[in-house]
Design an enzyme around this catalytic site. Structure first.
Site, PDB file in Angstrom:
ATOM      1  N   CYS A 156      -2.264   0.339 -25.868  1.00  0.00           N
ATOM      2  CA  CYS A 156      -2.742   0.762 -24.542  1.00  0.00           C
ATOM      3  C   CYS A 156      -2.125  -0.054 -23.409  1.00  0.00           C
ATOM      4  O   CYS A 156      -2.493   0.130 -22.254  1.00  0.00           O
ATOM      5  CB  CYS A 156      -4.260   0.698 -24.474  1.00  0.00           C
ATOM      6  SG  CYS A 156      -4.914  -0.957 -24.719  1.00  0.00           S
ATOM      7  N   HIS A 187       0.832  -1.203   0.000  1.00  0.00           N
ATOM      8  CA  HIS A 187       0.000   0.000   0.000  1.00  0.00           C
ATOM      9  C   HIS A 187       0.863   1.248   0.000  1.00  0.00           C
ATOM     10  O   HIS A 187       0.573   2.226  -0.675  1.00  0.00           O
ATOM     11  CB  HIS A 187      -0.848   0.051   1.268  1.00  0.00           C
ATOM     12  CG  HIS A 187      -2.024  -0.856   1.222  1.00  0.00           C
ATOM     13  ND1 HIS A 187      -2.699  -1.116   0.065  1.00  0.00           N
ATOM     14  CD2 HIS A 187      -2.642  -1.552   2.187  1.00  0.00           C
ATOM     15  CE1 HIS A 187      -3.685  -1.930   0.331  1.00  0.00           C
ATOM     16  NE2 HIS A 187      -3.673  -2.228   1.612  1.00  0.00           N
ATOM     17  N   ASN A 239       0.630  -5.868 -22.494  1.00  0.00           N
ATOM     18  CA  ASN A 239       0.794  -6.611 -21.225  1.00  0.00           C
ATOM     19  C   ASN A 239       0.537  -8.092 -21.471  1.00  0.00           C
ATOM     20  O   ASN A 239       1.298  -8.954 -21.024  1.00  0.00           O
ATOM     21  CB  ASN A 239      -0.182  -6.103 -20.164  1.00  0.00           C
ATOM     22  CG  ASN A 239      -0.067  -4.608 -19.959  1.00  0.00           C
ATOM     23  OD1 ASN A 239       0.917  -4.009 -20.370  1.00  0.00           O
ATOM     24  ND2 ASN A 239      -1.063  -4.011 -19.342  1.00  0.00           N
ATOM     25  N   ASP A 240      -0.550  -8.367 -22.190  1.00  0.00           N
ATOM     26  CA  ASP A 240      -0.850  -9.766 -22.476  1.00  0.00           C
ATOM     27  C   ASP A 240      -0.070 -10.282 -23.680  1.00  0.00           C
ATOM     28  O   ASP A 240       0.333 -11.438 -23.709  1.00  0.00           O
ATOM     29  CB  ASP A 240      -2.354  -9.940 -22.718  1.00  0.00           C
ATOM     30  CG  ASP A 240      -3.093 -10.057 -21.397  1.00  0.00           C
ATOM     31  OD1 ASP A 240      -2.638 -10.828 -20.532  1.00  0.00           O
ATOM     32  OD2 ASP A 240      -4.108  -9.364 -21.217  1.00  0.00           O
ATOM     33  N   GLU A 253      -3.967  -8.750 -28.391  1.00  0.00           N
ATOM     34  CA  GLU A 253      -3.144  -9.086 -27.227  1.00  0.00           C
ATOM     35  C   GLU A 253      -2.802 -10.567 -27.166  1.00  0.00           C
ATOM     36  O   GLU A 253      -2.233 -11.047 -26.190  1.00  0.00           O
ATOM     37  CB  GLU A 253      -3.816  -8.609 -25.937  1.00  0.00           C
ATOM     38  CG  GLU A 253      -5.259  -8.980 -25.768  1.00  0.00           C
ATOM     39  CD  GLU A 253      -5.875  -8.358 -24.514  1.00  0.00           C
ATOM     40  OE1 GLU A 253      -5.159  -7.795 -23.678  1.00  0.00           O
ATOM     41  OE2 GLU A 253      -7.106  -8.458 -24.385  1.00  0.00           O
TER      42      GLU A 253
END
Ligand code: PEP
Ligand code: MG
Length: 584
Positions: free
Chosen positions: A508, A193, A460-461, A437
């Site tokens: 993106c 956190h 990302n993927d 992706e």
């Protein structure tokens, strides 16, 4: 004598100031016998501590700035919810009764049980959430022992660098409220956190700086470099001079970037580039606005489902998307249909297990939506309806083959007919696009481009599936590299496909938010970036100082290389050369 301590930099920036060592006494929890006749009283004492802990958290919520974003306040709400959670408090009450022990001991046993559950989780982010349990337990233990929850007053902390063992979200927010210069914790990792909050708040921060409290005394001068994850205690004059100059340059750079707010995005040779932001909820648009008044290239709607831990109905979704659209004023909004599964799962579903053996390759995103129309159709209807109110596009994640795409397009047509029959207003010409992706989709990008209105590359993927690397597995993260030539080849194929068909193609994934890759992507022909809010101005700065015609030929040469290392080295050199020509 100067001492150099290394940790993990989680929020970049340089802070120079006096140290304040924030030590909370960690009392040893003792067990003692509570006879059965006293159980009721002991349970009441525990319940009173729970209410006191809840009051403290509410007091903190009231104290922090009114404009604190909802996602930051959510950290405190999580702790409030935990105080009400039966596994937490009923478990402790049961321990008091079963073991005839004091509330402190009963709570300690219960927290150990919960921590073990988190420790055994596979997802590194969820594993880190055991910190929440420990933070809440510490607060209740303090209330049981009547130890005050005290953070020194603002006059003591302003401009200081806080050194602590660990900070709860509430501590972090209170410290920010008191205008501290930075902070260092001995524990916590990049997903803690403290790390997430400090980045959000924009204060330089280092976590995992072991033994910092032993090595530093309150009042000593400190320098922290949040980018390098390094702190210098009692720096000599030369270091101080060096870091003061760096800090000055940093402030100047901030001002330079700030001047780019709401300015056009255009290369030096006149090519207009689209630069949008990524959001998870409508509230994130406020963060976007802090940097630029721009549109949204990726709205990850699954957060609405995950945070509610249920499937919201059509109207709830319609209202939520409308809120996002209206907040954007006239700027475009690309809504991605839900991408549930793998690392983004509803808690209930995750609890129900057993999980698929290989969830990233399983029933995820559009696969899941097509299998569960009762989940998908309300979203399709909501998006079609909201698109009648402004510039909305719909984006489908994880399409793998053309048949799947046709099925989705057919379903959309069917829903349109339903809406027509029901005389409900919707956008007849809603633009529908796909995320590229999965390597199969990149290899067939031409075919997708023929039938769709736009494409968006999800690196990302794409990296995960091309390189056979679990994107959330720490152990192999060193292999996760967007500069792998196979990944770059697939990105290039996708860009080319979009251009050939004359449809917009964006990127993106996180790669677009990393300024190290901006020139590379521009040189590869990318004309549409969708990035995290805090990357908007950095990326714009690079674009606005790039000459596209020159970059194209430079990048073409770099892409002839077959090794990631070679590409990396050459790109670094190019970035270095170009940034020397760029005002900083
Ligand atoms: C991506 O895969 O690059 C992407 C943007 O989608 P997500 O990170 O939500 O899977
Ligand atoms: Mg993705």
């Amino acid at each position: 004598m100067s001492i150099l301590i290394n940790g993990i930099g989680v929020s970049s920036g340089i802070a120079i100031g006096e140290a304040y060592v924030y030590s909370r006494e960690q009392k040893q929890i003792r067990e003692y016998n509570v006879p059965a006749a006293q159980h009721k009283k002991e349970i009441q004492r525990f319940k009173k501590a729970l209410s006191r802990a809840s009051e403290q958290l509410h007091e903190i919520k009231n104290k922090i700035a009114a404009n604190t974003p909802a996602d930051i306040l959510a950290f405190i709400d999580t702790h409030l919810l935990m105080l009400e959670d039966p596994t937490f408090n009923e478990g402790t009450v049961a321990n008091i009764k079963k073991l005839s022990c004091n509330a402190e001991w009963a709570l300690q046993l219960q927290s150990k049980r919960l921590v073990k559950v988190f420790d055994e989780m596979e997802d590194p982010y969820l594993r880190t959430r055991k910190d929440d349990v420990l933070h809440v337990v510490r607060r209740i233990q303090n209330c049981l022992e009547d130890t005050p929850d005290h953070i020194p007053g603002a006059h003591q902390l302003k401009g200081r660098i806080i050194i602590a063992d660990d900070l709860t979200p509430a501590d972090t927010l209170m410290l920010q409220h008191q205008k501290i210069a930075g902070f260092v914790t001995e524990f916590g990792g990049p997903l803690s956190h403290t790390a997430i909050l400090s980045k959000n708040i924009g204060i330089p921060a280092i976590v995992g700086a072991h033994h910092a409290r032993q090595l530093i005394k309150t009042g000593e001068t400190l320098i922290i470099d949040g980018r390098q994850g390094m702190l210098i205690n009692s720096p000599d004059r030369r270091s101080l001079k060096h870091y003061r100059a760096l800090k000055k340059a940093e402030l100047e750079r901030k001002a330079l970037l700030h001047a780019l707010k709401n300015k056009p995005v255009v290369t030096t040779d006149g090519k207009v580039i689209t630069l949008h932001g990524n959001i998870d909820r409508p509230e994130d648009i406020r963060k976007l606005r802090k940097f630029d008044h721009t549109g949204v290239g990726l709205y990850r709607t699954e957060m609405l489902f995950i945070e509610k831990n249920e499937f919201p109905d059509e109207d709830t979704q319609f209202k939520t998307y409308k809120r996002a659209l209206f907040r954007l004023k006239d700027k475009p909004l690309t809504i991605r249909t839900i991408d549930l599964g793998a690392d983004k799962e509803l808690q209930d579903a995750a609890d129900q297990g057993p999980m698929a053996h290989n969830p990233a390759m399983g029933l995820r995103a559009i696969r899941r939506c097509m299998k569960e129309p009762e989940l998908f159709i309300p979203q399709l209807r909501a998006i079609l309806r909201v698109a009648a109110l402004g510039p909305v596009r719909m984006m489908i994640p994880m399409l793998t083959n053309i048949e799947e795409m046709h099925l989705v397009l057919r379903l959309i047509e069917k829903i349109k007919q339903q809406l027509r029959d029901q005389k409900i207003r919707f956008d007849e010409n809603l633009q529908v696009g796909a995320m590229i992706e999965v390597p199969a989709a990149a290899l067939s990008a031409d075919a997708f481009a023929k039938h769709l209105d736009f494409l968006s590359i999800g690196t990302n993927d794409l990296i995960q599936y091309t390189l056979a690397l679990d994107r959330i597995d720490d152990e192999i993260s060193y292999l996760y590299n967007p500069l792998n030539p196979a990944v770059l080849h697939l990105i290039q194929l996708s860009i080319n496909a979009g251009k050939k068909m004359g449809i917009p193609i964006s990127l993106c994934g996180e790669m677009a938010s990393n300024p190290q890759y901006t020139r590379l992507l521009l040189g590869m022909g990318l004309e549409y970036f969708s990035v995290q809010a805090n990357a908007l101005l950095e990326v714009k700065h690079i674009i606005n100082n790039s000459k596209l015609s020159r970059l194209r030929s430079q990048i073409k040469k770099i892409l002839e290389h077959q090794s990631t290392h070679e590409i990396e080295t050459r790109l670094e050199r190019l970035n270095m050369r170009e940034s020397k020509k760029t005002p900083t």
